[in-house]
Design an enzyme around this catalytic site. Sequence first.
Site, PDB file in Angstrom:
ATOM      1  CE  LYS A 211       6.087  -6.623   7.713  1.00  0.00           C
ATOM      2  NZ  LYS A 211       7.428  -6.897   7.205  1.00  0.00           N
ATOM      3  CD  GLU A 217       2.362   8.125   3.626  1.00  0.00           C
ATOM      4  OE1 GLU A 217       2.301   7.269   4.551  1.00  0.00           O
ATOM      5  OE2 GLU A 217       3.416   8.698   3.306  1.00  0.00           O
ATOM      6  N   GLY A 273       7.576  -5.715   3.058  1.00  0.00           N
ATOM      7  CA  GLY A 273       6.528  -5.007   2.316  1.00  0.00           C
ATOM      8  C   GLY A 273       6.689  -5.143   0.808  1.00  0.00           C
ATOM      9  NE  ARG A 274      12.893  -3.782   0.021  1.00  0.00           N
ATOM     10  CZ  ARG A 274      13.007  -3.416   1.287  1.00  0.00           C
ATOM     11  NH1 ARG A 274      12.013  -2.805   1.891  1.00  0.00           N
ATOM     12  NH2 ARG A 274      14.111  -3.672   1.967  1.00  0.00           N
ATOM     13  CD  GLU A 359      11.079   0.520   0.790  1.00  0.00           C
ATOM     14  OE1 GLU A 359      10.561   1.652   0.815  1.00  0.00           O
ATOM     15  OE2 GLU A 359      10.417  -0.522   0.976  1.00  0.00           O
ATOM     16  CG  HIS A 390       8.879   7.657 -30.540  1.00  0.00           C
ATOM     17  ND1 HIS A 390       9.151   8.129 -31.800  1.00  0.00           N
ATOM     18  CD2 HIS A 390       8.567   6.351 -30.673  1.00  0.00           C
ATOM     19  CE1 HIS A 390       8.989   7.141 -32.677  1.00  0.00           C
ATOM     20  NE2 HIS A 390       8.633   6.051 -32.011  1.00  0.00           N
ATOM     21  CE  LYS A 514       7.549   5.567   6.938  1.00  0.00           C
ATOM     22  NZ  LYS A 514       7.434   4.232   7.521  1.00  0.00           N
TER      23      LYS A 514
HETATM   24  O1  F6P Z   1       8.147   2.977   2.356  1.00  0.00           O
HETATM   25  C1  F6P Z   1       8.330   2.362   3.585  1.00  0.00           C
HETATM   26  C2  F6P Z   1       7.417   1.196   3.786  1.00  0.00           C
HETATM   27  O2  F6P Z   1       7.631   0.697   5.056  1.00  0.00           O
HETATM   28  C3  F6P Z   1       7.566   0.114   2.733  1.00  0.00           C
HETATM   29  O3  F6P Z   1       8.629  -0.731   2.967  1.00  0.00           O
HETATM   30  C4  F6P Z   1       6.241  -0.528   2.792  1.00  0.00           C
HETATM   31  O4  F6P Z   1       6.014  -1.323   1.671  1.00  0.00           O
HETATM   32  C5  F6P Z   1       5.355   0.677   2.879  1.00  0.00           C
HETATM   33  O5  F6P Z   1       6.043   1.587   3.690  1.00  0.00           O
HETATM   34  C6  F6P Z   1       3.964   0.435   3.406  1.00  0.00           C
HETATM   35  O6  F6P Z   1       3.989  -0.088   4.697  1.00  0.00           O
HETATM   36  P1  F6P Z   1       2.710  -0.760   5.337  1.00  0.00           P
HETATM   37  O7  F6P Z   1       2.356  -1.942   4.508  1.00  0.00           O
HETATM   38  O8  F6P Z   1       3.113  -1.137   6.728  1.00  0.00           O
HETATM   39  O9  F6P Z   1       1.589   0.243   5.341  1.00  0.00           O
END
Ligand code: F6P
Length: 552
Positions: A211, A217, A273-274, A359, A390, A514
Amino acid sequence: MNAASRTKLNQTPEWTALAKHREELGAPQLRELFARQPERGTAYTLRVGDLHLDYSKHLVTDETLRLLRELAAATGVAELRDAMFRGEKINTTEDRAVLHTALRAPRDAVIEVDGENVVPAVHAVLDKMASFADQVRSGQWTGHTGKPVKNIVNIGIGGSDLGPAMAYEVLRSFTDRDLTLRFVSNVDGADLHEAVRDLDPAETLFVIASKTFTTIETITNATSARDWLLTELRAGQDAVAKHFVALSTNAEKVEEFGIDTANMFEFWDWVGGRYSYDSAIGLSLMVAIGPDRFREMLDGFHLVDEHFRTAPAEENAPLLLGLLGVWYGNFFDAQSHAVLPYSHYLSKFTAYLQQLDMESNGKSVDREGDRVDWQTGPVVWGTPGTNGQHAYYQLIHQGTKLVPADFIGFAAPVHDLLPGLIAQHDLLMANFFAQTQALAFGKTPEEVRAEGVPEELVPHKTFRGNHPTTTILADKLTPSVLGQLIALYEHKVFVQGAIWNIDSFDQWGVELGKVLAKKIEPLLTGDGGPAAGQLDSSTAALVDAYRTLRGR
Ligand code: F6P
């Protein structure tokens, strides 16, 4: 409801009434509740679209449900819901509208944000995604060397990974089996390594899903993927256009990375995002299942959106599930909530719900910034049955903790199981029904004794019962049913956030880690100088140990 003028939740008369009711109920016995109300098993049910929902095995009476609905009314759940659907900026700490419901609205709907109807843009992106998906599926989308793309690697994290990765698993039997889809999220290089090591780069397309397009990452993995591709293909930057597409709200950063914005699929800041896998973030999924199936899934979402928006409180499934969670979390001190799907295809479902729920509602200050004096979101956990039976079901049956659980099952397996395996479905479902029965009604000491069990073993073989469960049963796990399930949980989470008076749509809690990671990284390589003096003594010693182990 004006948040500023709102009475604190635990000082409302509706809360007090529930607390009193809880006291009067004492330790409710499901055997008794069923004996008193023999039709309970059919009366305490709801139907939403294809979902049959049984909530009879809950520690509630008609009075409990009435009081819970009064709490919802008093805390303005319906008003906040309507404000969300209207596109008001109910995510106050980020000053954003919350409009994932617009992502699945029909073409002719009108939903405005800042005076602009967002629905045409939603459908324009869906159409662009469909045309791209068709090109890949038909082999028309070729890579730099002219070979058709056969492998799709989605690189994203959190909401930009969990949704499409989960849905791809769920809908595997609807996917084009000639395509290979992989999902890379972890900044641990092993994730990308394993995803690409056996792929032909000439046939591989990377879908960079972010987003913000700033998530460390994702950008790190995307950069490594680009290096891998260009090195393996012995190609220049111009190869990127045919092997990289972006899903983002941030055109500037996408361009800066080197992806042509013609190959960018857009979404908007009013999509959390979620809550985003039904937006452009679902592109990999759409390629896998095809645009028609994707649209069926969106229709499933929309069906439950409309139900949530219009169904009366007594019949409103997300409202009911939300209220039941409040009942256990706030009045029984339940700390967690298990989601136990009896479908192998739902293996990533609970992991997806963890982000959605935790979240969203893992907050401890209210909308006014004051610390809340009541429990908020639960720990959400679970894996598919029967594997869980199990492993950890022992604790649910006989442990000391109350773990309310959702059981999700299907009448029929999806169509293309091998014929010999279809028969296994009844066994799976027999377990599904048996578990909620055992959890609810247990086994009394008298019943154990009647089996001739020696007295010293009776306590060990007794099941207390009274473990509350919701059963969700549908015909088949289709794209539409998946959409219905996700929307059901999205709105359940919404209801709880509204009652607890927290902002379910921000996620400030992920920020601190972060920032600290950025400071620590140069200390690991030595570029940042000695850790001592820059970090607390524990972290500094750990960093030193790491450096020693790495020979630095
Ligand atoms: O974990 C934090 C967060 O901002 C989430 O809310 C989001 O889904 C994720 O990181 C990834 O963010 P982006 O889509 O901006 O890379």
